[in-house]
Design a protein around this motif. Structure first.
Motif, PDB file in Angstrom:
ATOM      1  N   VAL A  11       0.886  -1.074  -0.092  1.00 17.18           N
ATOM      2  CA  VAL A  11       0.211   0.068  -0.075  1.00 17.18           C
ATOM      3  C   VAL A  11       0.894   1.152  -0.063  1.00 17.18           C
ATOM      4  CG1 VAL A  11      -1.715   1.352   1.136  1.00 17.18           C
ATOM      5  CG2 VAL A  11      -1.862  -1.218   1.361  1.00 17.18           C
ATOM      6  N   LYS A  12       0.673   2.256  -0.948  1.00 21.00           N
ATOM      7  CA  LYS A  12       1.623   3.311  -1.319  1.00 21.00           C
ATOM      8  C   LYS A  12       0.945   4.620  -1.314  1.00 21.00           C
ATOM      9  CE  LYS A  12       5.527   3.999  -4.293  1.00 21.00           C
ATOM     10  NZ  LYS A  12       6.039   3.201  -5.868  1.00 21.00           N
ATOM     11  N   TYR A  13       1.466   5.678  -0.683  1.00 19.12           N
ATOM     12  CA  TYR A  13       0.750   6.825  -0.995  1.00 19.12           C
ATOM     13  C   TYR A  13       1.880   7.986  -1.236  1.00 19.12           C
ATOM     14  CZ  TYR A  13      -1.281  11.392   0.393  1.00 19.12           C
ATOM     15  OH  TYR A  13      -1.748  12.533   0.438  1.00 19.12           O
ATOM     16  N   VAL A  14       1.590   8.829  -2.176  1.00 18.71           N
ATOM     17  CA  VAL A  14       2.323  10.083  -2.433  1.00 18.71           C
ATOM     18  C   VAL A  14       1.593  11.147  -2.280  1.00 18.71           C
ATOM     19  CG1 VAL A  14       3.971  10.827  -4.301  1.00 18.71           C
ATOM     20  CG2 VAL A  14       3.668   8.368  -4.079  1.00 18.71           C
ATOM     21  N   THR A  15       2.266  12.229  -1.524  1.00 16.65           N
ATOM     22  CA  THR A  15       1.538  13.465  -1.579  1.00 16.65           C
ATOM     23  C   THR A  15       1.645  14.318  -2.738  1.00 16.65           C
ATOM     24  OG1 THR A  15       3.467  14.710  -0.871  1.00 16.65           O
ATOM     25  CG2 THR A  15       2.286  13.259   1.156  1.00 16.65           C
ATOM     26  N   PRO A  16       0.652  15.305  -2.916  1.00 16.56           N
ATOM     27  CA  PRO A  16       0.736  16.534  -4.170  1.00 16.56           C
ATOM     28  C   PRO A  16       1.885  17.086  -3.708  1.00 16.56           C
ATOM     29  CG  PRO A  16      -0.959  16.808  -2.483  1.00 16.56           C
ATOM     30  CD  PRO A  16      -0.378  15.544  -1.981  1.00 16.56           C
ATOM     31  N   THR A  17       2.436  17.865  -4.973  1.00 20.56           N
ATOM     32  CA  THR A  17       3.893  18.627  -4.613  1.00 20.56           C
ATOM     33  C   THR A  17       3.593  19.998  -4.132  1.00 20.56           C
ATOM     34  OG1 THR A  17       4.925  17.561  -6.294  1.00 20.56           O
ATOM     35  CG2 THR A  17       5.757  19.565  -5.733  1.00 20.56           C
ATOM     36  N   ALA A  40       4.933   7.446   1.521  1.00 17.39           N
ATOM     37  CA  ALA A  40       5.047   6.228   2.540  1.00 17.39           C
ATOM     38  C   ALA A  40       4.642   5.031   1.976  1.00 17.39           C
ATOM     39  CB  ALA A  40       4.460   6.569   3.740  1.00 17.39           C
ATOM     40  N   MET A  41       5.087   3.808   2.372  1.00 18.47           N
ATOM     41  CA  MET A  41       4.944   2.496   1.606  1.00 18.47           C
ATOM     42  C   MET A  41       4.824   1.618   2.831  1.00 18.47           C
ATOM     43  SD  MET A  41       6.049   0.134  -1.431  1.00 18.47           S
ATOM     44  CE  MET A  41       7.275  -0.550   0.042  1.00 18.47           C
ATOM     45  N   PHE A  42       3.925   0.587   2.852  1.00 16.96           N
ATOM     46  CA  PHE A  42       3.892  -0.526   3.493  1.00 16.96           C
ATOM     47  C   PHE A  42       3.465  -1.731   2.924  1.00 16.96           C
ATOM     48  CE2 PHE A  42       2.345  -3.511   6.843  1.00 16.96           C
ATOM     49  CZ  PHE A  42       3.559  -3.496   7.837  1.00 16.96           C
ATOM     50  N   GLY A  43       4.605  -2.802   3.012  1.00 18.56           N
ATOM     51  CA  GLY A  43       4.187  -4.047   2.219  1.00 18.56           C
ATOM     52  C   GLY A  43       3.742  -5.197   3.546  1.00 18.56           C
ATOM     53  N   THR A  92       7.653  -5.175   4.790  1.00 20.61           N
ATOM     54  CA  THR A  92       8.463  -4.058   4.107  1.00 20.61           C
ATOM     55  C   THR A  92       7.780  -2.676   4.510  1.00 20.61           C
ATOM     56  OG1 THR A  92       7.660  -4.161   2.154  1.00 20.61           O
ATOM     57  CG2 THR A  92       9.200  -5.636   2.445  1.00 20.61           C
ATOM     58  N   SER A  93       8.725  -1.712   4.795  1.00 20.37           N
ATOM     59  CA  SER A  93       8.406  -0.306   4.684  1.00 20.37           C
ATOM     60  C   SER A  93       9.358   0.709   3.797  1.00 20.37           C
ATOM     61  CB  SER A  93       8.431   0.138   6.171  1.00 20.37           C
ATOM     62  OG  SER A  93       9.483  -0.055   6.851  1.00 20.37           O
ATOM     63  N   SER A  94       8.777   1.852   3.405  1.00 15.99           N
ATOM     64  CA  SER A  94       9.576   2.577   2.459  1.00 15.99           C
ATOM     65  C   SER A  94       9.055   4.161   2.559  1.00 15.99           C
ATOM     66  CB  SER A  94       9.482   2.191   1.002  1.00 15.99           C
ATOM     67  OG  SER A  94      10.534   3.035   0.500  1.00 15.99           O
ATOM     68  N   LEU A  95      10.043   5.092   2.984  1.00 18.14           N
ATOM     69  CA  LEU A  95       9.634   6.443   2.859  1.00 18.14           C
ATOM     70  C   LEU A  95      10.375   7.131   1.985  1.00 18.14           C
ATOM     71  CD1 LEU A  95       9.717   6.701   6.802  1.00 18.14           C
ATOM     72  CD2 LEU A  95       7.526   6.699   5.502  1.00 18.14           C
ATOM     73  N   ILE A  96      10.233   8.473   1.471  1.00 20.12           N
ATOM     74  CA  ILE A  96      10.750   9.292   0.647  1.00 20.12           C
ATOM     75  C   ILE A  96      10.527  10.788   0.727  1.00 20.12           C
ATOM     76  CG2 ILE A  96       9.361   9.263  -1.309  1.00 20.12           C
ATOM     77  CD1 ILE A  96      11.885   8.923  -3.102  1.00 20.12           C
ATOM     78  N   SER A 153      16.540  13.768  -3.487  1.00 24.61           N
ATOM     79  CA  SER A 153      15.628  12.881  -2.882  1.00 24.61           C
ATOM     80  C   SER A 153      16.244  12.264  -1.621  1.00 24.61           C
ATOM     81  CB  SER A 153      14.876  11.811  -3.769  1.00 24.61           C
ATOM     82  OG  SER A 153      14.364  12.607  -4.848  1.00 24.61           O
ATOM     83  N   VAL A 154      15.597  12.174  -0.521  1.00 24.38           N
ATOM     84  CA  VAL A 154      16.142  11.152   0.476  1.00 24.38           C
ATOM     85  C   VAL A 154      15.031  10.019   0.616  1.00 24.38           C
ATOM     86  CG1 VAL A 154      16.705  11.004   2.837  1.00 24.38           C
ATOM     87  CG2 VAL A 154      17.434  13.004   1.580  1.00 24.38           C
ATOM     88  N   ALA A 155      15.387   8.727   0.723  1.00 23.37           N
ATOM     89  CA  ALA A 155      14.664   7.516   0.866  1.00 23.37           C
ATOM     90  C   ALA A 155      15.160   6.651   1.928  1.00 23.37           C
ATOM     91  CB  ALA A 155      14.489   6.916  -0.386  1.00 23.37           C
ATOM     92  N   TYR A 156      14.078   5.767   2.322  1.00 20.69           N
ATOM     93  CA  TYR A 156      14.269   4.902   3.348  1.00 20.69           C
ATOM     94  C   TYR A 156      13.609   3.723   3.013  1.00 20.69           C
ATOM     95  CZ  TYR A 156      13.781   2.107   7.613  1.00 20.69           C
ATOM     96  OH  TYR A 156      13.753   0.853   8.316  1.00 20.69           O
ATOM     97  N   TYR A 157      14.456   2.351   3.177  1.00 23.44           N
ATOM     98  CA  TYR A 157      13.726   1.112   2.872  1.00 23.44           C
ATOM     99  C   TYR A 157      14.073   0.241   3.904  1.00 23.44           C
ATOM    100  CZ  TYR A 157      12.586  -3.591   1.042  1.00 23.44           C
ATOM    101  OH  TYR A 157      12.256  -4.747   0.875  1.00 23.44           O
ATOM    102  N   GLY A 158      12.989  -0.336   4.576  1.00 24.11           N
ATOM    103  CA  GLY A 158      13.154  -1.474   5.649  1.00 24.11           C
ATOM    104  C   GLY A 158      12.475  -2.899   5.403  1.00 24.11           C
ATOM    105  N   GLN A 159      13.213  -3.902   5.657  1.00 22.26           N
ATOM    106  CA  GLN A 159      12.619  -5.297   5.471  1.00 22.26           C
ATOM    107  C   GLN A 159      12.713  -6.039   6.497  1.00 22.26           C
ATOM    108  OE1 GLN A 159      13.803  -7.248   1.909  1.00 22.26           O
ATOM    109  NE2 GLN A 159      12.448  -8.885   2.030  1.00 22.26           N
TER     110      GLN A 159
END
Length: 349
Positions: free
Chosen positions: A166-172, A180-183, A196-200, A211-217
């Motif tokens: 499930v993944k969500y991206v904000t407007p600019t 933000a994303m969660f698997g 899994t989780s991910s942020l940007i 860009s700065v991003a994070y991924y965790g599993q």
């Protein structure tokens, strides 16, 4: 007669429903010859000439659709298949839509998508990588992916899909956007297990982007949990583009292996049809696993807006392992150095 009329009516209704949506087909075909030296293969070693497809960009075809719900709201979907042009085989372990398969909603509030999709590292950080700003592809993905002689510390920038996401991206807003994303791990009794989780956070202002991003599993196949941070930036200066990226990947299991990779490069459009590029990568590791570096040079000639031919040269040096200059489809070197050359053709539709 009644059954025939029912079928015709159903076809008509289906056609009317489809007419309200916009659906497009797209794809990439990439093929060429790759040469690498010092390759170890079982008991044999030596130079290797290969017909390799999907090197600059992975071979794919897909369907992208959107339906206008009114009030600037849309339903969006993507079904994307990966394959090998060389033999017609399915990619991603034989999955029918292994690259992407998701559906979602979008509007002035942002975009929400659900299904198999890229995390934010694999989705947006390639904008700052040597492999995707030039046609180098697999010949520049190898060092960050094949960290420490294996793929356990893969930095994922070349793209790795997350299931049940499930993944969500904000407007600019004022140049900034976030996501933000969660698997889901879909494991009974635990939401975290296998998840899994991910942020940007992104910023864009004219020719500059970062860009700065994070991924965790949780519970990776090698054991323990994986964490990755990635930061990149790019600046367009006329016909030139400067770009750079740093990634840090670590595992929580055992002796806690870690690999940090730095890369930077330049692409330059000599003419509207001719582009030159190049980049350098450096990787350091803990636990006495040494360091590695690689250099890449590329030339690209556009035959049309959709078709180009290109050449890539790469040289890798690994101070602790047999160097591998070509990710996924290559082989490790019999020494700590390896060179690669490729000439290829790419078509997009």
């Amino acid at each position: 007669m009644k059954k025939r009329m029912t079928a015709i009516m159903m076809f008509g209704v289906s056609g009317a429903a489809c007419a309200q949506a916009s659906i497009s087909l797209y794809g990439i075909m990439d093929a060429g010859i790759t040469y690498t030296n010092n390759v170890v293969n079982g008991q044999a070693h030596g130079s290797n000439w290969q017909f390799v497809s999907g090197s600059s960009q992975g071979d794919r075809w897909g369907m992208r659709g959107t339906e206008d719900l009114g009030a600037q709201q849309h339903v969006d979907f993507v079904l994307e298949n990966g394959y090998q042009l060389s033999n017609g085989a399915l990619g991603q372990g034989g999955l029918e839509f292994g690259r992407q398969a998701y559906v979602g909603l979008s509007g002035p509030w942002g975009a929400l998508t659900l299904g198999r999709q890229y995390d934010f590292v694999g989705d947006q950080m390639p904008a700052y990588a040597v492999a995707s700003n030039t046609p180098a592809g697999l010949l520049a993905w190898s060092l960050p992916a094949y960290a420490a002689g294996g793929y356990a510390l893969d930095n994922r920038v070349w793209g790795d899909q997350v299931d049940n996401a499930v993944k969500y991206v904000t407007p600019t807003l004022a140049g900034f956007s976030a996501g933000a994303m969660f698997g889901f791990g879909n494991t009974p009794g635990s939401v975290a297990r296998g998840s899994t989780s991910s942020l940007i956070v992104n910023y864009a202002n004219g020719p500059f982007g970062a860009s700065v991003a994070y991924y965790g599993q949780h519970d990776v196949s090698g054991g323990g949990n994986l964490q990755e941070w990635a930061a990149g930036a790019a600046y367009n200066l006329g016909a030139a583009r400067l770009f750079g990226l740093v990634t840090d990947v670590r595992l929580s299991d055992g002796d806690r292996p870690r690999a940090t990779t730095f890369e930077g490069g330049l692409s330059y459009n000599v003419t509207p049809a001719v582009a030159l590029g190049g980049g350098a990568q450096y990787q350091k590791r803990n636990n006495g696993m040494g360091s590695a570096n690689q250099f890449s040079l590329t030339a690209d000639y556009s035959l049309s807006k959709r078709t180009d031919v290109y050449a890539v040269a790469a040289l890798a040096h690994d101070h602790a392992f047999g160097a591998q200059v070509q990710a996924a489809l290559g082989g490790p070197s019999s020494s700590n150095t390896q060179a690669g050359l490729r000439v290829g053709m790419r078509h997009r539709f």
